[in-house]
Design a protein around this motif. Sequence first.
Motif, short mmCIF file in Angstrom:
data_model
loop_
_atom_site.label_atom_id
_atom_site.label_comp_id
_atom_site.label_asym_id
_atom_site.label_seq_id
_atom_site.Cartn_x
_atom_site.Cartn_y
_atom_site.Cartn_z
N TYR A 1 51.35 49.37 35.61
CA TYR A 1 52.23 49.35 36.79
C TYR A 1 53.42 48.44 36.53
O TYR A 1 53.26 47.33 36.04
N LEU A 2 54.62 48.94 36.87
CA LEU A 2 55.82 48.11 36.82
C LEU A 2 55.93 47.35 38.13
O LEU A 2 56.00 47.95 39.21
N LEU A 3 55.95 46.02 38.04
CA LEU A 3 56.10 45.15 39.20
C LEU A 3 57.28 44.22 38.91
O LEU A 3 57.19 43.35 38.05
N ASN A 4 58.37 44.46 39.61
CA ASN A 4 59.61 43.75 39.35
C ASN A 4 60.04 43.99 37.89
O ASN A 4 60.42 45.09 37.55
N LYS A 5 59.93 43.01 37.02
CA LYS A 5 60.34 43.19 35.62
C LYS A 5 59.15 43.27 34.68
O LYS A 5 59.33 43.35 33.45
N ASP A 6 57.93 43.27 35.21
CA ASP A 6 56.74 43.14 34.37
C ASP A 6 55.88 44.40 34.42
O ASP A 6 55.62 44.95 35.50
N TRP A 7 55.42 44.84 33.26
CA TRP A 7 54.44 45.92 33.19
C TRP A 7 53.05 45.27 33.15
O TRP A 7 52.78 44.45 32.29
N VAL A 8 52.19 45.68 34.09
CA VAL A 8 50.89 45.04 34.28
C VAL A 8 49.79 46.10 34.24
O VAL A 8 49.91 47.14 34.91
N GLU A 9 48.73 45.86 33.47
CA GLU A 9 47.58 46.75 33.49
C GLU A 9 46.76 46.49 34.75
O GLU A 9 46.46 45.34 35.08
N VAL A 10 46.40 47.57 35.44
CA VAL A 10 45.61 47.46 36.67
C VAL A 10 44.48 48.48 36.62
O VAL A 10 44.56 49.49 35.91
N GLN A 11 43.43 48.19 37.41
CA GLN A 11 42.26 49.07 37.40
C GLN A 11 41.61 49.08 38.78
O GLN A 11 41.98 48.33 39.68
N ALA A 12 40.61 49.96 38.94
CA ALA A 12 39.89 50.09 40.19
C ALA A 12 39.38 48.73 40.67
O ALA A 12 38.83 47.96 39.89
N GLY A 13 39.61 48.44 41.94
CA GLY A 13 39.19 47.17 42.53
C GLY A 13 40.28 46.13 42.59
O GLY A 13 40.12 45.11 43.28
N ASP A 14 41.39 46.32 41.90
CA ASP A 14 42.52 45.39 41.97
C ASP A 14 43.32 45.62 43.25
O ASP A 14 43.40 46.76 43.75
N PHE A 15 43.96 44.56 43.74
CA PHE A 15 44.85 44.66 44.89
C PHE A 15 46.23 44.16 44.47
O PHE A 15 46.35 43.12 43.82
N LEU A 16 47.27 44.90 44.85
CA LEU A 16 48.65 44.53 44.56
C LEU A 16 49.40 44.36 45.87
O LEU A 16 49.26 45.17 46.79
N PHE B 1 60.75 56.61 37.97
CA PHE B 1 61.91 55.74 38.14
C PHE B 1 61.45 54.49 38.88
O PHE B 1 60.43 54.50 39.56
N PRO B 2 62.17 53.38 38.77
CA PRO B 2 61.77 52.16 39.47
C PRO B 2 62.09 52.28 40.97
O PRO B 2 63.24 52.12 41.37
N GLU B 3 61.09 52.61 41.77
CA GLU B 3 61.30 52.67 43.22
C GLU B 3 61.72 51.29 43.73
O GLU B 3 61.09 50.29 43.40
N THR B 4 62.76 51.26 44.53
CA THR B 4 63.24 50.00 45.11
C THR B 4 63.62 50.30 46.55
O THR B 4 64.60 50.99 46.80
N HIS B 5 62.81 49.83 47.50
CA HIS B 5 62.98 50.27 48.88
C HIS B 5 62.58 49.18 49.86
O HIS B 5 61.96 48.18 49.50
N VAL B 6 62.90 49.43 51.13
CA VAL B 6 62.70 48.43 52.17
C VAL B 6 61.23 48.23 52.53
O VAL B 6 60.85 47.17 53.05
N MET B 7 60.38 49.22 52.30
CA MET B 7 58.99 49.11 52.73
C MET B 7 58.23 48.08 51.91
O MET B 7 58.33 48.04 50.68
N GLU B 8 57.47 47.24 52.61
CA GLU B 8 56.51 46.34 51.96
C GLU B 8 55.25 47.15 51.65
O GLU B 8 54.89 48.06 52.40
N HIS B 9 54.56 46.79 50.57
CA HIS B 9 53.36 47.53 50.19
C HIS B 9 52.16 46.60 50.01
O HIS B 9 52.28 45.49 49.48
N GLY B 10 51.02 47.09 50.47
CA GLY B 10 49.72 46.61 50.02
C GLY B 10 49.05 47.78 49.33
O GLY B 10 49.03 48.91 49.86
N LEU B 11 48.51 47.57 48.14
CA LEU B 11 48.04 48.68 47.30
C LEU B 11 46.68 48.29 46.72
O LEU B 11 46.59 47.40 45.88
N TYR B 12 45.61 48.95 47.21
CA TYR B 12 44.27 48.70 46.70
C TYR B 12 43.85 49.89 45.85
O TYR B 12 43.85 51.04 46.32
N ILE B 13 43.46 49.61 44.60
CA ILE B 13 43.13 50.70 43.67
C ILE B 13 41.69 51.14 43.89
O ILE B 13 40.74 50.37 43.68
N LEU B 14 41.53 52.37 44.33
CA LEU B 14 40.21 52.93 44.64
C LEU B 14 39.47 53.37 43.40
O LEU B 14 38.24 53.23 43.32
#
Length: 271
Positions: free
Chosen positions: A222-237, A203-216
């Motif tokens: 990944y769904l980011l707001n309204k956009d589906w984005v391909e991500v891989q190891a080494g990317d930061f969101l 489900f689309p998580e929508t919450h108060v916490m801010e996130h930094g997300l580094y793909i190990l």
Amino acid sequence: MNYYTPAGGLPSQTELTTDRAVFTEAYAVLPRGTMRDIVTSRLPFWDDTRLWVIARPLSGFAETFSQYIVEVAPGGGSTKPDTDPAAEAVIFVVDGNITLTVDGADHVLTPGGYAYLPPGGGWTVRNLTDATCTFHLIRKAYEQIEGIDVPAALITNEADVEGIAMPGTDGAWQTQRFVDPDDVRHDMHVNIVTFQPGGVIPFPETHVMEHGLYILEGKAVYLLNKDWVEVQAGDFLWLRSFCPQACYAGGPGAFRYLLYKDVNRHPKLTL
């Protein structure tokens, strides 16, 4: 575990400029290809060290934290690693070994090594090996609450932290929590989240916490707001508070990321 570390260098003149880098008001994607030599930084009182600053407090960007990928050459390190006495920090090692000294005691952190460091300093780092060490350094201004003690330093390794499966997922979605989520002394969590192939946030998580997300390791959509984005190891969101988010783990192996979030405090009513 196999953690991605930046390769540095510089692309050749024949490579295409187009990449997946995105910067919006709700989220940002810093693909691993953006982490090149020419965008590294240096810090006062750090010897033989360079870093990629991948998040910092900024209008329209990260509000609660900063995050660096720190590369320390043999013999390098710092006896004065943070000039802000209010800063708490988490170190997570992804390559090589680093000696962390906390209140006079030495701890050798190997890949997967985790340290929570309370505000007020009292720690140093030094690379005593003959190989480069790379680690993530996540910093936040600690929000002191009268009647609540400041947490003590914590040093461990992810190999010693059990993954807890999310309900109803049969282990396809797990989180390794380095501190007790019910411990309100802590105002930030840095966890490791793992999805097995085909695992999803359903489900689309929508919450108060801010996130930094580094793909190990691994890859996903990944769904980011309204956009589906391909991500891989080494990317930061970076995900702003209330940015809708979800994912599908799409690779042949596990999809794993280091996740920052601010927790356990009243939201500030004035900016």
